[in-house]
Motif scaffolding. Structure first.
Motif, PDB file in Angstrom:
ATOM      1  N   VAL A  47       0.843  -1.196   0.000  1.00  0.00           N
ATOM      2  CA  VAL A  47       0.000   0.000   0.000  1.00  0.00           C
ATOM      3  C   VAL A  47       0.879   1.247   0.000  1.00  0.00           C
ATOM      4  N   ALA A  48       0.251   2.385  -0.275  1.00  0.00           N
ATOM      5  CA  ALA A  48       0.972   3.652  -0.178  1.00  0.00           C
ATOM      6  C   ALA A  48       1.585   3.753   1.222  1.00  0.00           C
ATOM      7  N   PRO A  49       2.772   4.360   1.345  1.00  0.00           N
ATOM      8  CA  PRO A  49       3.485   4.282   2.626  1.00  0.00           C
ATOM      9  C   PRO A  49       2.722   4.857   3.814  1.00  0.00           C
ATOM     10  N   SER A  50       1.895   5.856   3.613  1.00  0.00           N
ATOM     11  CA  SER A  50       1.166   6.455   4.746  1.00  0.00           C
ATOM     12  C   SER A  50       0.356   5.393   5.492  1.00  0.00           C
ATOM     13  N   ILE A  51      -0.209   4.435   4.751  1.00  0.00           N
ATOM     14  CA  ILE A  51      -1.005   3.383   5.398  1.00  0.00           C
ATOM     15  C   ILE A  51      -0.096   2.442   6.183  1.00  0.00           C
ATOM     16  N   GLY A  52       1.068   2.149   5.618  1.00  0.00           N
ATOM     17  CA  GLY A  52       2.037   1.342   6.361  1.00  0.00           C
ATOM     18  C   GLY A  52       2.444   2.024   7.656  1.00  0.00           C
ATOM     19  N   TYR A  53       2.646   3.342   7.621  1.00  0.00           N
ATOM     20  CA  TYR A  53       3.085   4.059   8.822  1.00  0.00           C
ATOM     21  C   TYR A  53       2.013   4.042   9.917  1.00  0.00           C
ATOM     22  N   VAL A  54       0.766   4.336   9.559  1.00  0.00           N
ATOM     23  CA  VAL A  54      -0.283   4.366  10.593  1.00  0.00           C
ATOM     24  C   VAL A  54      -0.547   2.967  11.126  1.00  0.00           C
ATOM     25  N   SER A  55      -0.379   1.979  10.269  1.00  0.00           N
ATOM     26  CA  SER A  55      -0.658   0.599  10.660  1.00  0.00           C
ATOM     27  C   SER A  55       0.291   0.130  11.756  1.00  0.00           C
ATOM     28  N   ILE A  56       1.547   0.573  11.679  1.00  0.00           N
ATOM     29  CA  ILE A  56       2.551   0.111  12.648  1.00  0.00           C
ATOM     30  C   ILE A  56       2.538   0.992  13.899  1.00  0.00           C
ATOM     31  N   THR A  57       1.804   2.091  13.871  1.00  0.00           N
ATOM     32  CA  THR A  57       1.840   3.087  14.942  1.00  0.00           C
ATOM     33  C   THR A  57       0.754   2.834  15.977  1.00  0.00           C
ATOM     34  N   LYS A  58       1.092   3.133  17.237  1.00  0.00           N
ATOM     35  CA  LYS A  58       0.130   2.917  18.319  1.00  0.00           C
ATOM     36  C   LYS A  58      -0.725   4.172  18.501  1.00  0.00           C
ATOM     37  N   VAL A  59      -1.697   4.379  17.609  1.00  0.00           N
ATOM     38  CA  VAL A  59      -2.639   5.485  17.834  1.00  0.00           C
ATOM     39  C   VAL A  59      -3.702   4.987  18.813  1.00  0.00           C
ATOM     40  N   PRO A  60      -4.411   5.892  19.488  1.00  0.00           N
ATOM     41  CA  PRO A  60      -5.348   5.455  20.533  1.00  0.00           C
ATOM     42  C   PRO A  60      -6.446   4.533  19.997  1.00  0.00           C
ATOM     43  N   TYR A  61      -6.936   3.661  20.882  1.00  0.00           N
ATOM     44  CA  TYR A  61      -8.042   2.773  20.532  1.00  0.00           C
ATOM     45  C   TYR A  61      -9.245   3.617  20.121  1.00  0.00           C
ATOM     46  N   GLY A  62      -9.910   3.211  19.040  1.00  0.00           N
ATOM     47  CA  GLY A  62     -11.096   3.953  18.610  1.00  0.00           C
ATOM     48  C   GLY A  62     -10.804   4.978  17.531  1.00  0.00           C
ATOM     49  N   VAL A  63      -9.526   5.145  17.161  1.00  0.00           N
ATOM     50  CA  VAL A  63      -9.182   6.053  16.054  1.00  0.00           C
ATOM     51  C   VAL A  63      -9.032   5.201  14.791  1.00  0.00           C
ATOM     52  N   ASP A  64      -9.669   5.625  13.702  1.00  0.00           N
ATOM     53  CA  ASP A  64      -9.564   4.911  12.426  1.00  0.00           C
ATOM     54  C   ASP A  64      -8.255   5.320  11.745  1.00  0.00           C
ATOM     55  N   GLU A  65      -7.344   4.378  11.614  1.00  0.00           N
ATOM     56  CA  GLU A  65      -6.020   4.705  11.057  1.00  0.00           C
ATOM     57  C   GLU A  65      -6.098   5.243   9.623  1.00  0.00           C
ATOM     58  N   TYR A  66      -7.106   4.820   8.851  1.00  0.00           N
ATOM     59  CA  TYR A  66      -7.244   5.357   7.486  1.00  0.00           C
ATOM     60  C   TYR A  66      -7.371   6.884   7.507  1.00  0.00           C
ATOM     61  N   GLU A  67      -8.016   7.408   8.557  1.00  0.00           N
ATOM     62  CA  GLU A  67      -8.214   8.866   8.630  1.00  0.00           C
ATOM     63  C   GLU A  67      -6.893   9.593   8.886  1.00  0.00           C
ATOM     64  N   ILE A  68      -6.054   8.987   9.708  1.00  0.00           N
ATOM     65  CA  ILE A  68      -4.734   9.593   9.964  1.00  0.00           C
ATOM     66  C   ILE A  68      -3.881   9.498   8.693  1.00  0.00           C
ATOM     67  N   ALA A  69      -3.966   8.351   8.014  1.00  0.00           N
ATOM     68  CA  ALA A  69      -3.218   8.214   6.749  1.00  0.00           C
ATOM     69  C   ALA A  69      -3.688   9.277   5.759  1.00  0.00           C
ATOM     70  N   GLY A  70      -4.990   9.537   5.737  1.00  0.00           N
ATOM     71  CA  GLY A  70      -5.516  10.618   4.899  1.00  0.00           C
ATOM     72  C   GLY A  70      -4.910  11.959   5.303  1.00  0.00           C
ATOM     73  N   GLY A  71      -4.809  12.174   6.620  1.00  0.00           N
ATOM     74  CA  GLY A  71      -4.202  13.417   7.111  1.00  0.00           C
ATOM     75  C   GLY A  71      -2.758  13.554   6.669  1.00  0.00           C
ATOM     76  N   ILE A  72      -2.016  12.463   6.662  1.00  0.00           N
ATOM     77  CA  ILE A  72      -0.614  12.518   6.220  1.00  0.00           C
ATOM     78  C   ILE A  72      -0.535  12.895   4.736  1.00  0.00           C
ATOM     79  N   GLY A  73      -1.373  12.244   3.907  1.00  0.00           N
ATOM     80  CA  GLY A  73      -1.334  12.495   2.469  1.00  0.00           C
ATOM     81  C   GLY A  73      -2.052  13.772   2.058  1.00  0.00           C
ATOM     82  N   GLY A  74      -2.883  14.309   2.965  1.00  0.00           N
ATOM     83  CA  GLY A  74      -3.620  15.528   2.636  1.00  0.00           C
ATOM     84  C   GLY A  74      -4.809  15.269   1.719  1.00  0.00           C
ATOM     85  N   GLU A  75      -5.230  14.022   1.615  1.00  0.00           N
ATOM     86  CA  GLU A  75      -6.387  13.682   0.769  1.00  0.00           C
ATOM     87  C   GLU A  75      -6.931  12.336   1.231  1.00  0.00           C
TER      88      GLU A  75
END
Lengths: 531, 531
Positions: free
Chosen positions: A210-238
């Motif tokens: 996948v695009a690297p932003s998804i790899g980064y959020v996937s390996i990262t410990k963001v809080p429970y209940g946060v959708d990692e796709y949304e953070i990946a969107g934030g990284i890519g700006g879209e």
């Protein structure tokens, strides 16, 4: 510029920046591939590391594969990670913090390249099921099987419906079955346990390539209940573009290389491993959930993507380091509002899990402890050794942190040892075969952490280096003498840290005027006492 | 080969090994000299560092000097120190241990080059007294005067007559008076205090510019009551030749460049400093003894020799590191008989005073604590952070030690914090101007230490790296692909650390034969349980 649409676009960027080693020679995925990439982590400085693209893959039985294998593309080095973030290395922390504060919801699209080929139902095994893909053995000689390593697991909370994307290893156990290593408090395990309580299986999809932003959020410990796709969107700006899976109620990135759909039964668990882990040790114990495949979809000639983990430093320790630096930085500075936070560094020697240094400019004395306790509270599995240092210490440089430990803390005064951890995979927690204490089933064993305040508690004397003007003049002479090129470390000149008398300042001025005997005379007259 | 007869012979050897930078251009000893040499410690890797010989010295008033100034000759790097020991870097520890076990008594000779020129009585000031020598300012901008830094003080115990040779800074206070910074438990201070109790002054000689073995023993903390000349003899394998001083009952090396004779009054003390210290901070506090010169002797055109100290790493932290590694190694392994001691490393970031790692192969479980407590007991001024690691950890590499801390110790179980230290010059001990507690006059303030057992307490799973055969094969492919040259770190291959089942070994063998699905089947059949 828009963000990378898929891993293939990113590979082009890596090659343009001379960060890709393309290997055309035949490579055995089981015995040669990972040991070859391993050498760059045991024998090269970080700046020389590259991603590897293997274009001619065989397995140990001579079988050939359609697609290439890509390793190290997400984080063989900080420079590579920065390319994946589309920013300069020094901008990563703030870009990550921005993405956490400004998530972007993903967008559903009608169709995706990830479903160019579909193997389902009676056709599930037509290309061999999981055996279609060139999954390498990460630690030949010790691992019990090939494991998916850059495997992004997508699942949902059975109560809230909120998605989770998480990186977990997947042991190949049959052409349609993998293992997974997960325990509390990991998010997929919380999903699994909620299904277990309801008596239903947990649906899931494993996404690879996948695009690297998804790899980064996937390996990262963001809080429970946060959708990692949304953070990946934030990284890519879209928004990340998603498609529906074929056999499960899960959404996956439309341009993923490979998607494996299926279910984790919740009425049984089975042995998983052994597998070499980020701790630097082989991890062998544990009955864990497993995953039955219901459908496989992929792009034509998919780029099989793997992380190289195991003994640190590795790609996984680098990704963990940067991503989790960013999470802790964001948490302390923006969620907790400790304005003076300057830097945060999970050191790679712990696989970026257990040793963290936090540099800050304290607004008031106990703020170092606020930061230490915040870091300790973040995740029960992480942070055995947590050190706060001042803003003039380089939190990323062990030498600088050790200097702070030596002269800015007293062990009896500035250290707190506390229980309440369950450090993941830590062989120091208990002897082999030790009984799991009551209540700790499905968790790691209870462990402890040490918090150290290595900040200055009061004004300090000046740094013992010549003043800036003298160092600058000497640098000109150095260059005039054609001595070897310098790469200066901080600090490189002396300055006061608050505890410095006007008298001493004046004496230092007299000294460089050659008038220091005046000081010697004054001392004899005014500062001599009986002994 | 016989040992270096003097510093001049050693300078030739340094030059032959490309370890000497000869500077013919005019250099100001007060404002330019030390900042220039400092740059190599802030900006070059250790292997590139050299000794500097300045041949054209002026002071800030334009005065010229007869002899050159030599800096960094004893220990700008481990390679330079090894040349001074006449051995290879990896032989230093055992050569030092041998010298401690096989001291050689010095020999008196009738006359010495060190007395080629004599200034005494009415002639004491004929060449300016102490002003005759190009003593550099070490930290321009902060130091109150030029300080002798490679000053070897020779004194005797007033009761036993046993000599001590010790390195102490000497602040130039007048043409015939210097300061000295010393406190309990330093040996010269013990001598001074015995004289104080008897109501007599302490006789002393400051020796500058000697064969490197004398510099090494002088800076090293050998036990009280040991004559450092004898250890220096042990290092060189032959007796040090000594001559009698002219005005005091002290013996000095016959080939020394400069000898300053005199007395320390014991009825008065006076302020000493400020001076930049090995802690990385300016040291300014303290009423200390001082030294009145009675006679100066020297060779013609003496080579004025200085150490560069202050912010670590420096020449002084390198000499302290190596010499005190050797002392602790000898103490633990040969005096205490802990056979399994493999290495000892005082880390330079503490000026080589406060952070030490000890690697050992334990013969029985508590032996790590025997080593830790031995190190803690060695010297009240040294060793704030003391860490024991196993023999497979590189005690000299902070990365390796941090890895051990992360996964081989539990803070609540493996740490001891204890009082009983009085760490020298440590600004973390108490706030500026704090009252010295009763009984601590003439001592540093009370401080603490932390002892950490980071050795494995039981069998561990294998190191998570591919087996040796796979790494060796991959190295051949690496070379065939003409990838960048490797400098491998240890460990570079996986191996069992005791906790590894025959079953897992067999599964790993199956895996690299491509038969791993057999394992997956067996797990489903035999190792699946209800959840």
């Amino acid at each position: 510029m828009t963000y990378y649409k898929d891993i293939r676009e990113f590979v082009k960027t890596l090659e343009e920046h001379d960060k890709l080693a393309r290997v055309k020679r035949e490579i055995n995925k089981d015995t040669e591939l990972m040991p070859l990439v391993r050498w760059q982590f045991r024998g090269l400085p970080e700046k020389q590391r590259k991603a590897f693209l293997f274009e001619n893959i065989v397995d140990v039985k001579g079988k050939k594969f359609n697609g290439p294998v890509l390793v190290g593309a997400h984080g063989a080095s900080t420079e590579i990670y920065a390319l994946g973030m589309m920013c300069r290395p020094e901008e990563i922390m703030e870009k990550w913090a921005w993405a956490q504060s400004h998530p972007i919801k993903p967008e559903m699209v009608g169709r995706g390249l990830c479903q160019e080929e579909v193997h389902v139902g009676k056709g599930l095994l037509e290309h061999g099921g999981l055996m279609e893909f060139p999954v390498p053995i990460s630690t030949p000689g010790f691992d019990a099987a090939p494991f998916f390593s850059a495997s992004n697991w997508v699942t949902k909370d059975a109560e809230t419906g909120i998605r989770n994307v998480g990186n977990y290893r997947a042991m190949v156990k049959s052409p349609t079955r993998t293992g997974i290593n997960c325990v509390f408090p990991q998010h997929i395990y919380q999903h699994w346990d909620k299904c277990r309580q309801k008596g239903i299986p947990l649906q899931a999809a494993i996404v690879v390539g996948v695009a690297p932003s998804i790899g980064y959020v996937s390996i990262t410990k963001v809080p429970y209940g946060v959708d990692e796709y949304e953070i990946a969107g934030g990284i890519g700006g879209e928004p990340i573009e998603l498609v529906k899976c074929k056999t499960v109620d899960i959404e996956v990135p439309a341009t993923a290389e490979i998607v494996i759909e299926g279910e984790l039964p919740t009425n049984f668990i089975e042995r998983e491993g052994p597998f070499g882990e980020h701790t630097g040790y082989i991890h062998s114990h544990g009955r864990r959930p497993y995953f039955n495949v219901t459908c496989i979809t992929h792009r034509k000639n998919p780029v099989y993507t793997a992380f190289i983990s195991q003994f640190p430093p590795s790609e996984s320790s680098k990704i963990s380091q940067i991503s989790d630096n960013a999470v802790l930085y964001h948490f302390l500075k923006y969620t907790r509002g400790i304005e003076g936070i300057r830097d945060v560094c999970w050191h790679e020697e712990s696989g970026s899990w257990q040793f963290v240094a936090i540099s800050l400019k304290k607004a008031f004395p106990p703020q170092a402890w606020q930061a230490l306790k915040g870091a300790d509270a973040l995740d029960p599995q992480r942070g055995k050794i947590i050190i706060a240092v001042d803003e003039d210490i380089d939190a990323r440089d062990p030498d600088s942190v050790i200097w702070a430990l030596c002269y800015r803390m007293q062990p009896h005064r500035d250290i707190l040892v506390t229980m309440g951890k369950s450090a993941s995979l830590d062989p120091s927690s208990a002897p082999p075969g030790a009984e799991v204490p009551p209540g700790y089933q499905g968790v790691d064993l209870p462990t402890s952490s040490i918090l150290i305040d290595a900040t200055r508690k009061w004004d300090y004397p000046p740094i013992a280096l010549p003043g800036k003007e003298f160092m600058e003049k000497a640098k000109k002479i150095w260059e005039e003498l054609a001595l070897p090129e310098l790469s200066p470390k901080i600090p490189w000149y002396g300055r006061s840290l608050g505890n410095w008398l006007k008298k001493f300042e004046e004496e230092a001025e007299l000294a460089v005027k050659g008038e220091y005997l005046e000081t010697g005379e004054r001392i004899a007259k005014e500062e001599r006492i009986g002994s």
